[in-house]
Design a protein around this motif. Sequence first.
Motif, PDB file in Angstrom:
ATOM      1  N   PRO A 190      -1.803   7.506  -0.725  1.00 23.81           N
ATOM      2  CA  PRO A 190      -2.713   6.876  -1.692  1.00 23.81           C
ATOM      3  C   PRO A 190      -3.442   7.870  -2.584  1.00 23.81           C
ATOM      4  O   PRO A 190      -3.650   7.603  -3.767  1.00 23.81           O
ATOM      5  N   GLU A 191      -3.822   9.026  -2.025  1.00 18.36           N
ATOM      6  CA  GLU A 191      -4.526  10.012  -2.852  1.00 18.36           C
ATOM      7  C   GLU A 191      -3.591  10.571  -3.927  1.00 18.36           C
ATOM      8  O   GLU A 191      -3.981  10.723  -5.092  1.00 18.36           O
ATOM      9  N   SER A 240       0.846  -1.193   0.000  1.00 21.19           N
ATOM     10  CA  SER A 240       0.000   0.000   0.000  1.00 21.19           C
ATOM     11  C   SER A 240       0.878   1.239   0.000  1.00 21.19           C
ATOM     12  O   SER A 240       2.056   1.187   0.358  1.00 21.19           O
ATOM     13  N   VAL A 244      -1.704   8.066 -11.184  1.00 23.58           N
ATOM     14  CA  VAL A 244      -2.241   7.016 -12.057  1.00 23.58           C
ATOM     15  C   VAL A 244      -3.286   7.608 -13.004  1.00 23.58           C
ATOM     16  O   VAL A 244      -3.287   7.324 -14.214  1.00 23.58           O
ATOM     17  N   ASP A 245      -4.161   8.440 -12.472  1.00 21.86           N
ATOM     18  CA  ASP A 245      -5.220   9.031 -13.299  1.00 21.86           C
ATOM     19  C   ASP A 245      -4.633   9.927 -14.394  1.00 21.86           C
ATOM     20  O   ASP A 245      -5.143   9.954 -15.524  1.00 21.86           O
ATOM     21  N   GLN A 288      -2.999   7.964  -6.584  1.00 20.64           N
ATOM     22  CA  GLN A 288      -4.166   7.815  -7.462  1.00 20.64           C
ATOM     23  C   GLN A 288      -4.222   8.935  -8.494  1.00 20.64           C
ATOM     24  O   GLN A 288      -4.534   8.693  -9.665  1.00 20.64           O
ATOM     25  N   ARG A 289      -3.869  10.151  -8.093  1.00 21.50           N
ATOM     26  CA  ARG A 289      -3.863  11.257  -9.049  1.00 21.50           C
ATOM     27  C   ARG A 289      -2.786  11.044 -10.111  1.00 21.50           C
ATOM     28  O   ARG A 289      -2.988  11.387 -11.285  1.00 21.50           O
ATOM     29  N   GLN A 340      -7.121  -1.590  -6.139  1.00 19.86           N
ATOM     30  CA  GLN A 340      -7.269  -0.345  -5.395  1.00 19.86           C
ATOM     31  C   GLN A 340      -6.893   0.870  -6.224  1.00 19.86           C
ATOM     32  O   GLN A 340      -7.565   1.902  -6.160  1.00 19.86           O
ATOM     33  N   TYR A 341      -5.820   0.757  -7.003  1.00 20.92           N
ATOM     34  CA  TYR A 341      -5.296   1.940  -7.688  1.00 20.92           C
ATOM     35  C   TYR A 341      -5.596   1.963  -9.193  1.00 20.92           C
ATOM     36  O   TYR A 341      -5.309   2.956  -9.854  1.00 20.92           O
TER      37      TYR A 341
END
Length: 448
Positions: free
Chosen positions: A93-94, A89, A100-101, A97-98, A169-170
């Motif tokens: 994480p936020e 993990s 990855v996006d 995620q940004r 998750q991601y």
Amino acid sequence: MTSEDHRQRLQNFADMHAMLGDMPWQAVRDYIPGQVVYNLSEYPVATPLGPNEYDAELLGMFAGEGVGLIQIHEDWNDSQRVLGADKFSSPDPEGLQRFVDLVHSLGMKIIPYISTGYFDVKDPDFRDSWHDPQRGRLIELYFDYAHCSPSSPEWRAYLLPRLEQVLDQYGFDGLYNDMGYARHLDGQPVLEGQVRPAPHTHAAMEDLLSIVYEMVKHRGGIVKCHGCPPECTERMRVYDYLWVGEAVKSLEKLRDDSRNLQPYLSPCPDMSRAEVVDEHELYLYTIPYLQFPLRVDGRPVTGERAVAPGVVYPPEEKCFWTRHMRAIRKLYLEHPEGPYNYGWWDSSPGRPQARDLWFDYLRLYRPMVENQSRAWVEVGPTPLFKWRLPEKVTATFYVNTETYLVLANFGDQAAVVDSLWEWENRRTGEKTSKITLQSHQLAFLKRV
């Protein structure tokens, strides 16, 4: 493709068969030639993982140049449990995620580092039953990794659900597996409680890799492996890309050791150790073999990962990576304007022109490996070249609606290739049937 495109493609294949007979060829399918391992943080120093202006500009540049895959290393997770997360993990994480996006919004895929073998013995979850002490440990920089055995049912039961969690998750597009496999010891008896299936010494690893491969493929993803024994690929496919090159000092040795491995290879010559005088040689030793070098890039390495407060490091004289990263730290502090190092396998000091040269060769390589192309690698005697090529010259054809030829001269003398067909030099536009190659030169040609 129009009917004329199909006609040309079929005619090109017929012409190749007339010249090469039944010589084997490799089908090019679902192949991503442009791949980048992206340095994301100075872990174990806390670093925001969310994309900043620098990341947005650089990732946009990669997408514009045709890069299809971004690979992030272990700096995405918290393998040492010093930042409130764990090996499966992210401490941010936020932000991750940004990141990855953003990669997805630019039309690229992204895969993270995982390992089916490496796990830190300091982790509170670690169990002795996962690890055979005779396999030794990898003690470098800030980590102390056991080689967890694929024959351990308990290790598998711990590992596999967590890999599924990473994928789901991601929204990653697959996994990069740094296997951490002590394959030279897998002929030894297994520990009590562990099980090795027949028929060969690597059968447990083969089975574990097949489970991971199916897990990723079920989600439509990509698997890249590092350190996979060839025996694990004889019965089934267990990876899409194989990373080769770590700790290899000679490009010629890298080519000779990997030229017969199952495709696709993702060569990453280890510039932390290799001595490459001419940057063009990275491409001389890869492109003729249906390979393209992995680009080491991303955020500049500052070397902070080797001086994190409260972290115990091996003595520099006993650990290459501690010594190397601290040297990078010293250089970075002395020259904060660069040239930068971008990762573990990059040179120090950095090579400012390397990125643009990589883009230049990628532009030449991508059209040759479009989906459904066919590659004839290192062709043998053929009437097309009056039955023989000059010594130490190789020819590779990439064929689809166009017929491309890559000639490579690995010799120390200039050479002339005389062809029955006329070719256009893709760099100069010159058209000829007699091609002159200087020593250690590549020629990119298209049939007229």
